[in-house]
Design a protein around this motif. Structure first.
Motif, mmCIF file in Angstrom:
data_model
loop_
_atom_site.group_PDB
_atom_site.id
_atom_site.type_symbol
_atom_site.label_atom_id
_atom_site.label_comp_id
_atom_site.label_asym_id
_atom_site.label_seq_id
_atom_site.Cartn_x
_atom_site.Cartn_y
_atom_site.Cartn_z
ATOM 1 N N LEU A 295 0.857 -1.188 0.000
ATOM 2 C CA LEU A 295 0.000 0.000 0.000
ATOM 3 C C LEU A 295 0.894 1.238 0.000
ATOM 4 O O LEU A 295 1.394 1.658 1.050
ATOM 5 C CB LEU A 295 -0.933 0.004 1.213
ATOM 6 C CG LEU A 295 -1.691 -1.313 1.495
ATOM 7 C CD1 LEU A 295 -2.667 -1.122 2.652
ATOM 8 C CD2 LEU A 295 -2.436 -1.823 0.257
ATOM 9 N N ASP A 296 1.097 1.799 -1.164
ATOM 10 C CA ASP A 296 2.043 2.908 -1.340
ATOM 11 C C ASP A 296 1.658 4.122 -0.495
ATOM 12 O O ASP A 296 0.494 4.532 -0.472
ATOM 13 C CB ASP A 296 2.075 3.293 -2.823
ATOM 14 C CG ASP A 296 3.348 3.998 -3.200
ATOM 15 O OD1 ASP A 296 3.642 5.056 -2.616
ATOM 16 O OD2 ASP A 296 4.057 3.474 -4.078
ATOM 17 N N GLY A 297 2.647 4.686 0.184
ATOM 18 C CA GLY A 297 2.449 5.956 0.898
ATOM 19 C C GLY A 297 1.495 5.878 2.069
ATOM 20 O O GLY A 297 0.689 6.780 2.280
ATOM 21 N N PHE A 298 1.581 4.786 2.840
ATOM 22 C CA PHE A 298 0.675 4.561 3.965
ATOM 23 C C PHE A 298 1.510 4.513 5.250
ATOM 24 O O PHE A 298 2.067 3.475 5.606
ATOM 25 C CB PHE A 298 -0.079 3.241 3.709
ATOM 26 C CG PHE A 298 -1.106 2.875 4.753
ATOM 27 C CD1 PHE A 298 -1.869 3.832 5.407
ATOM 28 C CD2 PHE A 298 -1.319 1.534 5.058
ATOM 29 C CE1 PHE A 298 -2.814 3.463 6.357
ATOM 30 C CE2 PHE A 298 -2.271 1.151 5.991
ATOM 31 C CZ PHE A 298 -3.021 2.120 6.647
ATOM 32 N N VAL A 331 11.132 7.096 -0.532
ATOM 33 C CA VAL A 331 10.372 7.283 -1.777
ATOM 34 C C VAL A 331 10.104 5.897 -2.353
ATOM 35 O O VAL A 331 10.699 4.911 -1.907
ATOM 36 C CB VAL A 331 11.150 8.148 -2.812
ATOM 37 C CG1 VAL A 331 11.292 9.578 -2.311
ATOM 38 C CG2 VAL A 331 12.503 7.545 -3.139
ATOM 39 N N THR A 332 9.217 5.807 -3.355
ATOM 40 C CA THR A 332 8.739 4.505 -3.827
ATOM 41 C C THR A 332 9.851 3.576 -4.306
ATOM 42 O O THR A 332 9.935 2.428 -3.874
ATOM 43 C CB THR A 332 7.683 4.708 -4.929
ATOM 44 O OG1 THR A 332 6.653 5.534 -4.400
ATOM 45 C CG2 THR A 332 7.098 3.382 -5.374
ATOM 46 N N ASN A 333 10.728 4.083 -5.192
ATOM 47 C CA ASN A 333 11.769 3.198 -5.734
ATOM 48 C C ASN A 333 12.604 2.558 -4.626
ATOM 49 O O ASN A 333 12.834 1.343 -4.615
ATOM 50 C CB ASN A 333 12.717 3.967 -6.661
ATOM 51 C CG ASN A 333 12.022 4.459 -7.905
ATOM 52 O OD1 ASN A 333 10.898 4.941 -7.826
ATOM 53 N ND2 ASN A 333 12.666 4.332 -9.045
ATOM 54 N N ILE A 429 -3.538 5.536 -2.214
ATOM 55 C CA ILE A 429 -3.414 6.211 -0.908
ATOM 56 C C ILE A 429 -2.320 7.271 -1.023
ATOM 57 O O ILE A 429 -2.456 8.399 -0.540
ATOM 58 C CB ILE A 429 -3.074 5.200 0.219
ATOM 59 C CG1 ILE A 429 -4.130 4.089 0.280
ATOM 60 C CG2 ILE A 429 -2.956 5.907 1.564
ATOM 61 C CD1 ILE A 429 -3.710 2.882 1.112
ATOM 62 N N ASP A 430 -1.244 6.904 -1.720
ATOM 63 C CA ASP A 430 -0.140 7.849 -1.951
ATOM 64 C C ASP A 430 -0.607 9.040 -2.792
ATOM 65 O O ASP A 430 -0.327 10.189 -2.471
ATOM 66 C CB ASP A 430 1.009 7.121 -2.650
ATOM 67 C CG ASP A 430 2.222 8.008 -2.846
ATOM 68 O OD1 ASP A 430 2.907 8.302 -1.853
ATOM 69 O OD2 ASP A 430 2.466 8.434 -3.997
ATOM 70 N N ASP A 431 -1.350 8.724 -3.864
ATOM 71 C CA ASP A 431 -1.850 9.802 -4.743
ATOM 72 C C ASP A 431 -2.709 10.789 -3.944
ATOM 73 O O ASP A 431 -2.530 12.003 -4.043
ATOM 74 C CB ASP A 431 -2.702 9.225 -5.883
ATOM 75 C CG ASP A 431 -1.886 8.333 -6.812
ATOM 76 O OD1 ASP A 431 -0.645 8.447 -6.789
ATOM 77 O OD2 ASP A 431 -2.490 7.512 -7.533
ATOM 78 N N ALA A 469 3.812 -0.920 3.667
ATOM 79 C CA ALA A 469 3.979 0.243 2.797
ATOM 80 C C ALA A 469 5.465 0.475 2.541
ATOM 81 O O ALA A 469 6.317 -0.013 3.278
ATOM 82 C CB ALA A 469 3.368 1.472 3.446
ATOM 83 N N ASP A 470 5.726 1.223 1.472
ATOM 84 C CA ASP A 470 7.105 1.552 1.126
ATOM 85 C C ASP A 470 7.631 2.721 1.963
ATOM 86 O O ASP A 470 8.809 2.819 2.264
ATOM 87 C CB ASP A 470 7.216 1.874 -0.371
ATOM 88 C CG ASP A 470 6.156 2.863 -0.861
ATOM 89 O OD1 ASP A 470 5.205 3.156 -0.114
ATOM 90 O OD2 ASP A 470 6.272 3.327 -2.009
ATOM 91 N N HIS A 471 6.736 3.650 2.312
ATOM 92 C CA HIS A 471 7.077 4.867 3.062
ATOM 93 C C HIS A 471 5.759 5.456 3.512
ATOM 94 O O HIS A 471 4.695 4.998 3.090
ATOM 95 C CB HIS A 471 7.825 5.867 2.174
ATOM 96 C CG HIS A 471 7.094 6.169 0.910
ATOM 97 N ND1 HIS A 471 5.993 6.998 0.873
ATOM 98 C CD2 HIS A 471 7.237 5.673 -0.349
ATOM 99 C CE1 HIS A 471 5.522 7.032 -0.365
ATOM 100 N NE2 HIS A 471 6.240 6.225 -1.131
ATOM 101 N N GLY A 472 5.820 6.507 4.318
ATOM 102 C CA GLY A 472 4.603 7.171 4.777
ATOM 103 C C GLY A 472 4.352 8.458 4.033
ATOM 104 O O GLY A 472 4.630 8.561 2.828
ATOM 105 N N ASN A 481 3.419 15.157 1.346
ATOM 106 C CA ASN A 481 4.593 14.709 0.596
ATOM 107 C C ASN A 481 5.394 13.723 1.453
ATOM 108 O O ASN A 481 5.065 13.499 2.615
ATOM 109 C CB ASN A 481 5.463 15.911 0.203
ATOM 110 C CG ASN A 481 6.294 15.638 -1.038
ATOM 111 O OD1 ASN A 481 6.323 14.515 -1.559
ATOM 112 N ND2 ASN A 481 6.963 16.661 -1.521
ATOM 113 N N HIS A 482 6.428 13.146 0.869
ATOM 114 C CA HIS A 482 7.310 12.228 1.604
ATOM 115 C C HIS A 482 8.683 12.305 0.981
ATOM 116 O O HIS A 482 8.861 12.944 -0.058
ATOM 117 C CB HIS A 482 6.755 10.801 1.559
ATOM 118 C CG HIS A 482 6.536 10.291 0.167
ATOM 119 N ND1 HIS A 482 7.520 9.647 -0.552
ATOM 120 C CD2 HIS A 482 5.466 10.373 -0.671
ATOM 121 C CE1 HIS A 482 7.043 9.325 -1.750
ATOM 122 N NE2 HIS A 482 5.804 9.769 -1.859
ATOM 123 N N GLY A 483 9.650 11.658 1.586
ATOM 124 C CA GLY A 483 11.016 11.703 1.058
ATOM 125 C C GLY A 483 11.990 12.353 2.030
ATOM 126 O O GLY A 483 13.148 12.541 1.712
HETATM 127 ZN ZN LIG Z 1 5.575 5.219 -2.732
#
Ligand SMILES: [Zn+2]
Ligand SMILES: [Zn+2]
Length: 503
Positions: A295-298, A331-333, A429-431, A469-472, A481-483
């Motif tokens: 679940l990206d960005g959760f 970040v996602t990658n 969720i990230d979007d 998730a990959d990140h929050g 935003n994230h990163g």
């Molecule tokens: Zn991501």
């Protein structure tokens, strides 16, 4: 070759040799002249800037004439030097540091009348419109300090639930550091009389983390560098300024250094998103099937908020999520690569949005080795070059999203008994987090939609399920935003559950 041109070349060569000899002599004279005057040390311009500068000569910039105490002087306008270093923020302060340690701080917004010149006093700052105490002789360093630089520029000190402190290289110059002798090495010469050894030490300006932040009770720390280096340690260690970035420096661990350190987390969770690889491999080796729901960005704080406020009715029926640590840069990658390789970014080669290639095998390669069938269900673009081709999904029904298509494809694969390992990457969720913010109602409503997709997939699956998730995501002034090295981006939920319908 005609004889004529051979002679021409010979003459040219002779000319070049004579010219070279003359030039060398001239340069020697210049050098000799310089050494008869006094030794001029380099002037360093460091801090919160893109381009650190070492000034050896006034000629590197255009000088101007000005009057000072009834005398005519010539110097470089400070503004042109500062401009060439590209300060990180428009608003900044300028710290002049003399050889004797005397320092003067001025506001960088108006540099009219500020000059840097080379005199019998070495490098000198003369500021005509500032208090006279801002004039520093025998100037050693000029530091540019950004009071509110973006978090990615400096080092962040955080806990699992709080962003505690933030320092840029420039800001650290205002703190009290310690001078520490640093052992560089030993060299030995052998001669008639036997052997002579010398040990070389340099002195480094270090800032003990214990002095910067109070964390008396913590026993474990994790430190991360810009390339995703990850060090778990019980020694809080030191920060060291290096021109325009900071290093982490541990005396206990054989002077281990993390160059360009990005953050320091006190008492990190014991789980990491890299556990995904190891847990999955463990189940596959025991011939259990595994469904991975990515679940990206959760972020974990979003999970908690959603659970409390009823936005994730299905996830709430599963065992409580554990906290897992993402990687730098969150970040996602980088997060995706860390999950599927079980390695941190410095090892798997994916540490930002710019890398796609994995340097170490992913769980899909391991599954193949075990004779298992796997599938990766993605959005409309490929994010990483994995050993299997992802199944891409475009917006077929034209509702402006492809999350529903990802879900439908995933459900087909989940119901197909041939697959031992399926990873599904949901990104809505990230979007929503980027568009509205981490805890915005619209983001929560989207989370509720994904919660429904997750329920259907988990109920249809016969095997283990891991949700993570990959990140929050953190709040920004206008959305999310994230990163950055902050707890909202770095702490994510990690749930292990059993597939099938709960009776
Ligand atoms: Zn991501
Ligand atoms: Zn994102």
């Amino acid at each position: 070759m005609p004889k004529n041109s051979t002679i021409k070349i010979a003459l040219l060569l002779l000319g070049a040799i004579i010219l070279g000899a003359l030039l060398r002599e001239a340069m020697f004279k210049v050098a000799a002249k310089k050494t008869t005057t006094s030794y001029v040390p380099a002037l360093q311009i460091n801090g919160d800037i893109k381009n650190p500068l070492t000034l050896l000569d006034e000629a590197e910039f255009d000088s101007v004439d000005f009057e000072y105490k009834g005398e005519r002087k010539r110097g470089i306008p400070l503004a042109s030097i500062i401009q060439s270093t590209e300060p990180i923020t428009e608003k900044h302060e300028i710290l002049f540091i003399g050889e004797d340690g005397l320092s003067a701080l001025i506001d960088g917004s108006n540099l009219d009348g500020c000059h840097i010149l080379l005199s019998e006093n070495g490098w000198e700052a003369i500021n005509l419109l500032h208090p006279v105490s801002s004039n520093v002789k025998r100037l050693k360093e000029i530091i540019i300090i950004a009071p509110d630089a973006p978090l990615n520029f400096g080092v962040n000190i955080i806990s699992q639930t709080e962003n505690l402190a933030y320092f840029t290289p420039g800001q650290l110059y205002k703190e009290t550091g310690v001078q520490m002798p640093y052992f560089e090495g030993t060299s030995t010469v052998t001669n008639d009389g036997g052997q002579n050894s010398v040990s070389i030490f340099t002195r480094r300006q270090l800032y003990p983390l214990r002095d910067l932040v109070d964390f008396s009770e913590a026993e474990q720390f994790v430190v991360m560098g810009a390339k995703g280096e990850t060090l778990y340690t019980s020694d809080p260690g030191f920060l060291q300024v290096n021109k325009n970035f900071l290093n982490y420096f541990s005396l206990d661990r054989e002077n281990e250094i993390i160059e360009n350190v990005k953050g320091f987390m006190i008492a990190p969770p014991s789980r990491s998103i890299t556990d995904l690889y190891h847990d999955t491999l463990h189940y596959l080796q025991r011939d259990e099937k595994v469904l991975l729901l990515f679940l990206d960005g959760f972020g974990y704080h979003q999970y908690e908020y959603a659970k409390e406020n009823g936005y994730i009715p299905f996830l709430s029926t599963l065992p409580q999520a554990e906290k897992a640590l993402s990687v730098y840069q969150p970040v996602t990658n980088a997060g995706f690569a860390a999950m599927i390789t079980g390695k941190t970014p410095d090892e798997n080669g994916v540490y930002s949005r710019d890398q796609m290639d994995l340097k170490t095998p992913s769980i899909f390669a391991m599954a193949k080795q075990l004779g298992k069938e796997s599938a990766l269900i993605e959005g409309h673009i490929k994010i990483l070059n994995t050993e299997i081709e992802p199944v891409l999904n475009i917006d077929l029904n034209g509702d402006g999203k492809n999350e529903d298509e990802i879900y439908s494809t995933a459900l087909e694969y989940v119901k197909d008994a041939n697959y031992d390992l399926i990873m599904v990457h949901f990104h809505s969720i990230d979007d929503a987090g980027h568009s509205y913010g981490d805890l915005h109602e619209n983001t929560m409503e989207q989370l509720k939609v994904v919660d429904g997709y997750v329920r259907d997939l988990v109920e249809a699956w016969k095997g283990k399920v891991i949700i993570l998730a990959d990140h929050g995501m953190h709040s920004t002034e206008d959305a999310g935003n994230h990163g950055e090295f902050r707890y909202e981006d770095l702490i994510v939920p990690y749930i292990i559950a059993e597939g099938g319908r709960i009776e």
